[in-house]
Every structure is written in C-alpha cells, then in structure tokens.
Design an enzyme around this catalytic site. Structure first.
Site, mmCIF file in Angstrom:
data_model
loop_
_atom_site.group_PDB
_atom_site.id
_atom_site.type_symbol
_atom_site.label_atom_id
_atom_site.label_comp_id
_atom_site.label_asym_id
_atom_site.label_seq_id
_atom_site.Cartn_x
_atom_site.Cartn_y
_atom_site.Cartn_z
ATOM 1 N N HIS A 223 32.069 44.820 40.016
ATOM 2 C CA HIS A 223 33.201 44.599 39.118
ATOM 3 C C HIS A 223 33.186 45.566 37.936
ATOM 4 C CE1 HIS A 223 33.328 40.913 41.599
ATOM 5 N NE2 HIS A 223 34.620 40.910 41.327
ATOM 6 N N GLU A 335 28.850 34.384 37.212
ATOM 7 C CA GLU A 335 29.845 34.482 38.296
ATOM 8 C C GLU A 335 30.660 33.202 38.476
ATOM 9 O OE1 GLU A 335 28.287 35.544 42.119
ATOM 10 O OE2 GLU A 335 30.272 35.843 42.941
HETATM 11 CU CU1 CUO Z 1 35.991 39.469 42.165
HETATM 12 CU CU2 CUO Z 1 36.729 37.810 39.338
HETATM 13 O O1 CUO Z 1 37.397 38.441 41.045
HETATM 14 O O2 CUO Z 1 35.379 38.188 40.812
#
Ligand code: CUO
Length: 666
Positions: A223, A335
């Site tokens: 990310h 997460e």
């Molecule tokens: Cu991939 Cu927020 O979308 O983790």
C-alpha cells in the site's frame, strides 16, 4: 452469474444435483431445471450426496446484498465458510459443498470464499479459475456498458458482434480536477491486482492461510507503493501529493460518483458528495455500531505503542517493536487481520476507515443504502478517498520507521562494487526517455452477463501503456566473483513547486520498478534487463487471463491462476509522464546478496511478481526490510539523494514523455 469454477467454452457444463441441494424454492422444479439446460449441455457432472454441515450464520447475509471484506460481520462469516471449504476431505466433497452453498449463500461471499479455498487447498492447485472481472463485470465496468453488452448479445449473432466501448471519461468531467487521475484509479487491471492481493492475504480463515510470512509488512509495503505511485501520477497531472485524512471530524473535500451498478444487489453503488464528513455508525443490519471516537482511541493506542516501542498483547504481556520485525507486528495490528496480537485493544483501524467512509452517506441505514465503492476491496481504489485514507495509514507506518536506527554507510554500501553507469532505452526513443500512450484492449465479458444465445461479447477499454524498454547497467567489481541484488526505483526529480527534494521527502516517492539477482565477475560487468521482466508486474494477458489461451509459462498445471492474478499490471509500470516530459531520477543499487538472500527454492510457478505479492507458499524472497534502502530516514548529514548514494548506487536523470495517441492491442 457463474461461480468460480464452472463451465468453459460454448457448451455449458451441467451439474446433476441431488434435489435437496437446490434452494427450497427450486426443489419442485429440479428435473425441469435440468432439462432446460439439457440441450446445450456439454459435460454432465454428477454431484455426490455428502453429510452437509449447517451454514448457520453464513445465511444471515441476504443473497441480494453487497459483500465487503472490510465489514467485521462479513469477514467473520467469510472465515466460517472458508473453514468449511478448507475442511472438505477431497474435491468431490468440496464440489458437493460448493453446489449446496451456491444456491443459498450470497454470491459475492460465495465466490470470495471458494476462491480463497481453491487457492489454498493442496488438491485444487490445477483448477482453472476465471478472472474475477469475467465473473463480476459489474464491479469493474460502467453500468451503461453492461446494458449495451446485453443488448448486443441479445440481438446480434455471435460472429457479427462488435466490441462495446467503455469511454475513458465516464465518471466525471474536467471541472473536477481529481478526475485527471481517473485513468489510474479506475484501471481495471489495477483493481484486479488489489482484489487478488486481498484474496492471497485474507483477513479471516484458518490461521495457516492468514499468518503468511511477513504479511503485515507486505500490507504496509504494497500500500505504501500504491501511494508512491499515485502521488507520482498526480505530479504528472499537475496535482500535489495527497493530503492525508488525519482529522476524522473534518469534511472530505473530494467527491466520487462511481456509476457502477451492482447486478446482484440490483442497485447503483452510492455516491459520495463533496465535503461529507464521516459520522458515527449504527447500522443494525450490517452489525456495525461504531463511533468516530472509537477510531480515534485505536489510533492513539497505536501511536502510543509506536512511540514507546512496545505493544500490549492480549495476556497482559508486551511485544517489542524491533528493528526488523516491528513493522510486521504493526502491519498486523493496523490492517487488521485475525493475527493482530491484540484486536480488543488496538482495534481494526484500517478496515474501519474503509467502513466509515463507505457509509458516510447513510450512517444509520435510514435510507436503506449499502456501502460506497471504498467499502469493497474490488472497487475501493476507484475512489479518491481511498488515497486520503491510505496516505494516513502510511503516515502511521512512517512514524514507526522514523524511530528506527538510520542505515549506516556500511549497511548501504557493497564494498568494491561500483555502479559506473545506467541508462534506459525505449524502442524508437532517445536514450533515457520513457514513452507512454493510450492503448485500447478488448476483454470478453460473456461469462458474467446472462443472456441468450451465448457466445463472446467483448468490451473495449482504454488504458495507459508504455513503450517496452531495456536497462543497461555497468558495474565494476574489484573483488572476486560474487552476487548482488539489483534494485531499481524511480521518483520525480522535483517537488510540486519544481524545487529540488529533501531526501527525507523524496524517499517516500520512490516507486519500485524491479529487483533481481545478478552475478558479478571480477572487473567490468554489463547488466541488461527488459522492462517486462519486472519483479513488480504481471503481463497484461495474466491480469485479464483469457482462459485456455494464456497460461503462465513454466508448467502445465494451472495451480497458479489465482495467486498469479496478484501483480501490478504491466501496463501501469511507468507513470503517465507529461507531453513535455517529466524529469525523473532513476535509481539503481547493487546490494550485497549475502545480506539479502533467503535460502529456499524459488524456482516455482508464479514467482515473477514477488515485490508486491510475495511467492506462493514461500518466504518473502528478500531478507531486507521492504522498501530498502528508502524505508528509513537518512543518516545524519544527508539531506539530498546525491549525498545519500554510496558507490554501489547510481542516479540517472530520465524523462517520461506522454503522447496523446491511442493504439490498438494486436
Ligand atoms: Cu488494500 Cu485498504 O484497501 O487495504
């Protein structure tokens, strides 16, 4: 809509199903239903009767609802169904269970759980799984286009059908400056990558499939790279970096109107108008009751853990956030997945951010509306708010990285190895110029859209692409023959104002282009590498794998299909650039392989997009912290990239030039 593993080709595979496996409404029609498909049936598969477990709570999600991995209740029942599928003793039982569940369970939930199971069961490694886009085109394609697809299919016979064009500009006009990024946010391949990533790294389910090697760290890194790439694209479009969503009470300036119609929920995905704030949630049907204050409390506890260097675990003990493993622990907390060391205390901040934003138009369900696109990992990257939220999540990780010791010259240099020069050559372009353009490609949507008579119907979409190019890297090795890891990154050469960067800021904009092992002989070495060999990407054909035609190389088994769908789309490897050419810095480093190496056999299928996806059933193939050497603040006295580089690194100015022409894929 077809589930994960059904028919191929023109003829339908027909399942001969025990009547009691049909949904109660269809049981009296059992034989007739079978006859209806009889004449166009290809293979007939007899489904065995087994003793069926109860689906219980799994049925509490209605069939015509949308499904979201970010919602705790949905995640919980997904975990239950994955457990059931994983627990079947053989593929016959799995098939019976899947047939039974298919008519009862929400189709999105069913598809997700079956795909996770097929991907992780040892006895289903050779199953052919259609691309998710073909199963659920409504999550990728403008609703209007689907109506046209149906019309074409109903009226025009196979052979005379024309591809239906998806306009590149369908969600907004140029009055909205954020719309300049639509080509990236709404890229079908990009959204497929993101969905696959979350399929490979599920939040719930049996522990052994959740607790993958360095999973939390990869959540951070993949990310972080999305953010670096998005910010780079913004620079190419004369926009500044994303502002992080750090005040949960402030309105969200960016609006988004997705124009997707969910076929299963038979509803349009709700829009988010400009300047909406998030609100306390109380949605009984979704079992979501959460205050913004809760989100703030989780944040404060996580920040306290970062700044004290320890995490409280569930049993009252502590876990130190160490130099190398700390980021992984923190990733699992933020997460979060079921392997978070203390969910009760640190909560579920990242997933809930998605949930809060996705419900800001109807926080208490009074309008009976479902979540917006950011509430679903399949569609989340389309919404500008995704990047506001992930900029904030990344900022938390960066606060942790800022507490780590700086890399010393010794930890960066590779004694005796000097990168003398590096360059890129695109076909038909000046040296060190990368070139981008629009390309149109066709994808068959016939699997996911019900119509008669059957046969292919293509949609034609426009996406960014670049000229393939080669790297040439000259390396001097004053020592004996040895190995190194070549790491290639690129970043914009100047900030938003056109000023030179402080290294501390620029390091977060470096986009990984490739990582590979090199053998160095004594003396001069010339390394060449093609852009399509990148460890970040998968080829276009794999992103949109047309069944049969495009199997990955390296084995006839199809094992890899699901995992192999994870990988940055090759056509987005290089940011868009500008017509006049945006100035960039290409960064090449050869690090000491002795410090990078993970001892394992990586000669397995689907090992070619490991940078963002890892390798199936293997350790992450690079021992360094992900993002090395840019993952930490620089050592004292270093304020520019030039000061940062050691002899085993090299910076080469390059430009990325965009030409506004559209080519057709052959
Ligand atoms: Cu991939 Cu927020 O979308 O983790």
């Amino acid at each position: 809509t077809e589930p994960c593993f059904m028919a191929k080709g023109e003829k339908k595979t027909v399942f001969d199903i025990p009547t009691e496996y049909l949904a109660p409404r269809y049981q009296p029609l059992g034989v007739e239903l079978f006859n209806r498909f009889g004449e166009e049936a290809g293979e007939r598969i007899k489904v065995k009767k087994i003793s069926l477990p109860s689906l219980g709570k799994i049925l509490n999600l209605p069939r015509h609802s949308n499904f979201s991995l970010f919602l705790p209740f949905h995640r919980e029942i997904a975990g239950l169904l994955i457990d059931i599928f994983m627990g079947m003793r053989n593929t016959d039982e799995l098939q019976s269970m899947a047939v039974y569940a298919r008519d009862r369970v929400n189709p999105y939930l069913f598809n997700y759980c079956l795909c996770v199971s097929l991907l992780h069961r040892t006895d289903t490694q050779d199953l052919d799984v259609p691309t998710f886009m073909q199963a659920f085109p409504d999550k990728f394609v403008d609703g209007k286009v689907l109506a046209k697809v149906r019309e074409e299919a109903n009226i025009v016979p196979v052979g005379s059908r024309m591809p239906i064009e998806i306009p590149i500009d369908f969600t907004a006009s140029n009055l909205e400056e954020e719309h300049r990024l639509a080509y990236f946010r709404e890229d079908i391949g990009l959204n497929l990558h993101h969905w696959h990533w979350h399929l490979v790294y599920p939040f719930n389910g049996p522990r052994q499939i959740v607790a993958k090697n360095r999973r939390g760290e990869l959540f951070y890194y993949m990310h972080e790279q999305i953010m670096a790439r998005y910010n780079f694209e913004r620079f190419c479009n004369a926009l500044k970096r994303v502002t992080r969503f750090n005040d949960f009470r402030a309105p969200i300036k960016e609006a988004y109107f997705p124009k997707l119609d969910s076929m299963i929920a038979s509803r349009a995905y709700p829009a988010r108008v400009a300047n909406q704030p998030i609100k306390d949630l109380n949605r009984e049907q979704d079992q979501v009751k959460a205050d913004i204050g809760t989100l703030e409390r989780w944040r404060d506890r996580i920040l306290a853990a970062i700044h004290s260097g320890v995490v409280q675990d569930e049993r009252g003990g502590t876990i130190a956030l160490t130099e190398f493993e700390g980021i992984d622990v923190l990733g699992n907390i933020i997460e979060s997945s079921i392997i978070s060391p203390n969910r009760a205390f640190y909560g579920d901040i990242h997933n809930y951010g998605h949930v809060f934003i996705s419900y800001c138009h109807d926080p208490d369900h009074r309008h009976l509306e479902s979540f917006g696109v950011i509430g679903d990992s399949t569609t989340a990257m389309r919404d500008p708010a995704f990047y506001l939220w992930h900029a904030y999540i990344d900022d938390i990780f960066q606060q942790f990285k800022a507490t780590l010791p700086r890399y010393t010259v010794n930890q960066l240099n590779y004694d005796g190895v000097t990168v003398a020069s590096c360059s890129v050559q695109s076909q038909g372009a000046p040296l060190n110029e990368l070139q981008t353009f629009w390309q149109q490609s066709d994808v068959d949507l016939s699997r996911g859209v019900d119509f008669q008579p059957r046969g292919s119907v293509f949609v034609r979409f426009t996406h960014l692409n670049h000229q393939p190019f080669n790297y040439t890297i000259n390396v001097n090795n004053s020592g004996a023959a040895r190995q190194g890891t070549c790491r290639i990154f690129i970043a914009p050469a100047a900030d938003e104002r056109g000023n030179p960067w402080l290294f501390q800021d620029q390091r977060t904009l470096f986009v990984e282009l490739d990582r590979f092992v090199v053998n160095l002989r004594q003396g001069q070495n010339t390394i060449t590498r093609r852009s399509d060999q990148s460890s970040v990407t998968i080829p276009f054909e794999r992103t949109f794998r047309n069944l049969e035609a495009n199997r990955p190389t390296g084995g006839d088994a199809l094992e890899q299909f699901n995992f192999c769908g994870c990988g940055w789309p090759q056509h987005l490897l290089i940011p868009k650039g500008t017509p006049e050419g945006i100035r960039c810095q290409l960064f090449v480093m050869i690090s000491n392989y002795a410090d990078d190496r993970v001892v394992q056999d990586t000669n397995v299928p689907c090992n070619d997009a490991s940078s963002y996806c890892g390798i199936k059933d293997k350790l992450y193939p690079d021992r360094r912290s992900m993002g090395y050497p840019f993952d930490r603040s620089p050592r004292d006295g270093v304020s520019t990239l030039q000061q940062f580089v050691t002899p085993n690194m090299r910076v080469q100015p390059v430009t990325i030039r965009f030409t506004n022409r559209t080519v057709q894929r052959q």
